[in-house]
Write a protein that holds these residues in place. Structure first.
Motif, PDB file in Angstrom:
ATOM      1  N   UNK A   1       0.826  -1.201   0.000  1.00  0.00           N
ATOM      2  CA  UNK A   1       0.000   0.000   0.000  1.00  0.00           C
ATOM      3  C   UNK A   1       0.867   1.260   0.000  1.00  0.00           C
ATOM      4  N   UNK A   2       0.544   2.186  -0.884  1.00  0.00           N
ATOM      5  CA  UNK A   2       1.322   3.418  -1.035  1.00  0.00           C
ATOM      6  C   UNK A   2       0.826   4.454  -0.035  1.00  0.00           C
ATOM      7  N   UNK A   3       1.329   4.341   1.184  1.00  0.00           N
ATOM      8  CA  UNK A   3       0.864   5.207   2.268  1.00  0.00           C
ATOM      9  C   UNK A   3       1.935   5.296   3.346  1.00  0.00           C
ATOM     10  N   UNK A   4       1.828   6.328   4.166  1.00  0.00           N
ATOM     11  CA  UNK A   4       2.756   6.489   5.278  1.00  0.00           C
ATOM     12  C   UNK A   4       2.453   5.571   6.438  1.00  0.00           C
ATOM     13  N   UNK A   5       1.219   5.094   6.514  1.00  0.00           N
ATOM     14  CA  UNK A   5       0.798   4.147   7.557  1.00  0.00           C
ATOM     15  C   UNK A   5      -0.054   3.063   6.932  1.00  0.00           C
ATOM     16  N   UNK A   6       0.167   1.830   7.337  1.00  0.00           N
ATOM     17  CA  UNK A   6      -0.665   0.723   6.870  1.00  0.00           C
ATOM     18  C   UNK A   6      -1.009  -0.147   8.076  1.00  0.00           C
ATOM     19  N   UNK A   7      -2.280  -0.219   8.395  1.00  0.00           N
ATOM     20  CA  UNK A   7      -2.757  -0.949   9.568  1.00  0.00           C
ATOM     21  C   UNK A   7      -3.444  -2.243   9.136  1.00  0.00           C
ATOM     22  N   UNK A   8      -3.211  -3.314   9.875  1.00  0.00           N
ATOM     23  CA  UNK A   8      -3.859  -4.595   9.613  1.00  0.00           C
ATOM     24  C   UNK A   8      -4.868  -4.850  10.730  1.00  0.00           C
ATOM     25  N   UNK A   9      -6.125  -4.987  10.357  1.00  0.00           N
ATOM     26  CA  UNK A   9      -7.226  -5.290  11.282  1.00  0.00           C
ATOM     27  C   UNK A   9      -7.455  -4.205  12.331  1.00  0.00           C
ATOM     28  N   UNK A  10      -7.242  -2.966  11.934  1.00  0.00           N
ATOM     29  CA  UNK A  10      -7.584  -1.814  12.775  1.00  0.00           C
ATOM     30  C   UNK A  10      -7.633  -0.580  11.887  1.00  0.00           C
ATOM     31  N   UNK A  11      -8.472   0.386  12.276  1.00  0.00           N
ATOM     32  CA  UNK A  11      -8.450   1.648  11.535  1.00  0.00           C
ATOM     33  C   UNK A  11      -7.231   2.450  11.959  1.00  0.00           C
ATOM     34  N   UNK A  12      -6.848   3.411  11.146  1.00  0.00           N
ATOM     35  CA  UNK A  12      -5.594   4.146  11.339  1.00  0.00           C
ATOM     36  C   UNK A  12      -5.705   5.101  12.524  1.00  0.00           C
ATOM     37  N   UNK A  13      -4.665   5.090  13.354  1.00  0.00           N
ATOM     38  CA  UNK A  13      -4.576   6.001  14.497  1.00  0.00           C
ATOM     39  C   UNK A  13      -3.162   6.568  14.545  1.00  0.00           C
ATOM     40  N   UNK A  14      -3.037   7.790  15.028  1.00  0.00           N
ATOM     41  CA  UNK A  14      -1.702   8.340  15.265  1.00  0.00           C
ATOM     42  C   UNK A  14      -1.255   7.950  16.668  1.00  0.00           C
ATOM     43  N   UNK A  15       0.057   7.806  16.832  1.00  0.00           N
ATOM     44  CA  UNK A  15       0.627   7.338  18.087  1.00  0.00           C
ATOM     45  C   UNK A  15       1.976   8.039  18.261  1.00  0.00           C
ATOM     46  N   UNK A  16       2.229   8.672  19.412  1.00  0.00           N
ATOM     47  CA  UNK A  16       3.499   9.376  19.599  1.00  0.00           C
ATOM     48  C   UNK A  16       4.728   8.513  19.363  1.00  0.00           C
ATOM     49  N   UNK A  17       4.590   7.184  19.511  1.00  0.00           N
ATOM     50  CA  UNK A  17       5.740   6.283  19.400  1.00  0.00           C
ATOM     51  C   UNK A  17       6.059   5.886  17.964  1.00  0.00           C
TER      52      UNK A  17
END
Length: 470
Positions: free
Chosen positions: A422-438
């Motif tokens: 996937x052409x993206x900065x974040x790719x999540x498997x089995x969850x919607x995308x969330x930002x995380x400080x870590x």
């Protein structure tokens, strides 16, 4: 202490006071503000430069202690800050409270972890001593959006301030009271003057500020147009820029997905912040074998969502932040319908005070449809059918944007393999995308460049300097 929610200055002449705080749940003006004069802006720049000299001289530990103080200030005033965000931009109050808590988290995270990443790094060469050090650039000019009026600011400034930079903040014009409250939190936390200042500058003045030699770098979270304009100006004066420009995130549901899990995440991922999130799920790409059960369950659950007064703790979806944004969203829906999309629920602005748009689900959306090609910033969910997993990836990547993405499948290895494609900065498997400080946050393509959060954010506005001793 913080800007009053009841004080009204609506008698001020609108042309002279173009910065407007308006309650989107009612459509009423709370307060108006004027743009800063050139003298005020020059003083802001001078104060920032003086503040940088003081703030950058502090040790990393001392800067971290100030960030921890700031986190304590936010937590001690969570009720007032959350109410301010809800009244000024319409975010449901439960989400506003969560936003303030998350801001405290990101501040503590960088306060506690940055020193390990900012230590000098020895490198073995033919020199007697060679190592890398990380030094601040100076005054950063940050331009911030209204949709997460607190999180977007604290997320950006936390790593940069740990390096030793200071900020001038230009917030969105519809959340001026949030901007003033943010500025006040820094004073309450004991930061030196000039560490963070709010500026009510106009768009033309914004470009002039970027040209000023006292400003060393800039960041922007906003639209593609705003980002391109800022990048052009920053490039013309050779100043570093970090851009986060939104997205049209694909939400892929494969035929072997856990249906209940996928539907629950689809609803949550689409309706976060009433659908006004850059990393919200915006294109629901569903493999044909599971299309009917997914659509039925998704529509049923979306239809039960409570819309209304965002101050009510039971409300899931509040108003769109501004009238023009609501009308723009509806125009996108109408164009999608003209191009063949069918409305399963919603699709018409609600007949009530304020700027409310109903939860809307569109089907029969093809890859040329407006709902597929444009970012929908509100509670509108287009469903797109994919022939198989490879087709789903193709559809997901057929976008000018590349911020977040997610895929749902019971086959974890397949999910990981698709995530890599996937052409993206974040790719999540089995969850919607969330930002995380870590974890690093940012995008590719027209979603911008640079990263916020994680150790990678520390180096965006740092002089990564080589020290070499013969």
């Amino acid at each position: 202490m913080f800007p009053s929610l009841t004080r009204s200055l609506v008698s001020k002449a609108a042309p002279l006071y173009p910065i407007v705080s308006r309650n989107p749940a009612l459509g009423t003006v709370i307060q108006r503000f004027s743009f800063d004069s050139k003298n005020v802006i020059d003083k802001t720049l001078s104060t920032a430069q003086e503040g940088f000299e003081k703030f950058s001289s502090l040790s990393i530990k001392e800067r971290g202690d100030l960030l921890k103080n700031l986190a304590n200030v936010l937590e001690s005033r969570i009720d007032k800050l959350a109410e301010l965000a809800t009244v000024e931009m319409g975010k449901p109050i439960v989400e506003s409270e969560a936003e303030v808590k998350k801001c405290a988290w990101v501040l503590r995270h960088f306060a506690e972890t940055s020193e390990a990443f900012l230590k000098p790094v020895p490198v073995e060469t033919d020199a007697q001593d060679s190592h890398i050090v990380y030094q601040p650039l100076g005054v950063v000019f940050g331009i911030f959006p209204w949709n997460f009026p607190f999180w977007q600011v604290y997320r950006a400034i936390a790593p940069s301030m740990m390096v030793g930079n200071v900020y001038i903040m230009r917030h969105a014009q519809n959340v001026p009271m949030c901007a003033l409250a943010i500025e006040e939190t820094f004073k309450l936390a004991g930061f030196p003057d000039g560490a963070l200042q709010n500026s009510f500058c106009s768009i033309p003045t914004l470009h002039e500020m970027l040209e000023d030699p006292r400003v060393k770098a800039t960041s922007l979270t906003g639209s593609v147009g705003a980002g391109a304009s800022l990048a052009a100006k920053a490039g013309s004066v050779l100043k570093k820029a970090v851009l986060e420009l939104g997205g049209s995130d694909p939400f892929i549901v494969l035929k072997d997905a856990d249906l209940e899990l996928a539907v629950d995440n689809a609803v949550a991922g689409r309706l976060l912040n009433s659908g006004q999130s850059c990393i919200a799920a915006k294109r629901f790409i569903v493999e044909k074998d599971i299309l009917k059960p997914f659509t039925e369950a998704f529509v049923e659950k979306m239809g039960r969502v409570k819309i209304g007064n965002p101050m009510s703790r039971s409300v899931r979806v509040g108003p769109i932040a501004r009238k023009d944004l609501m009308l723009g969203l509806h125009d996108q829906v109408l164009r999608s319908i003209e191009q063949g999309a069918k409305v399963l629920i919603g699709g018409t602005p609600m007949n009530r005070k304020g700027f409310f748009y109903p939860v809307t689900v569109l089907t029969d959306v093809n890859e040329e449809n407006t709902a597929f090609t444009e970012e929908l910033f509100g509670p509108v969910a287009p469903i797109i059918v994919a022939q198989d997993a490879d087709d789903a990836v193709r559809l997901a990547n057929k976008s000018d944007f590349g911020l977040g993405s997610s895929v749902f499948t019971k086959d974890i290895e397949k999910g990981k393999e698709i995530a890599l494609r996937l052409e993206a900065g974040q790719a999540f498997v089995n969850n919607f995308v969330k930002s995380d400080p870590r974890l690093p946050f940012g995008g590719v393509k027209k979603s911008g460049y640079g990263r916020e959060c994680s150790q990678h954010a520390l180096f965006e506005f740092a002089n990564v300097k080589t020290i070499w001793v013969k």
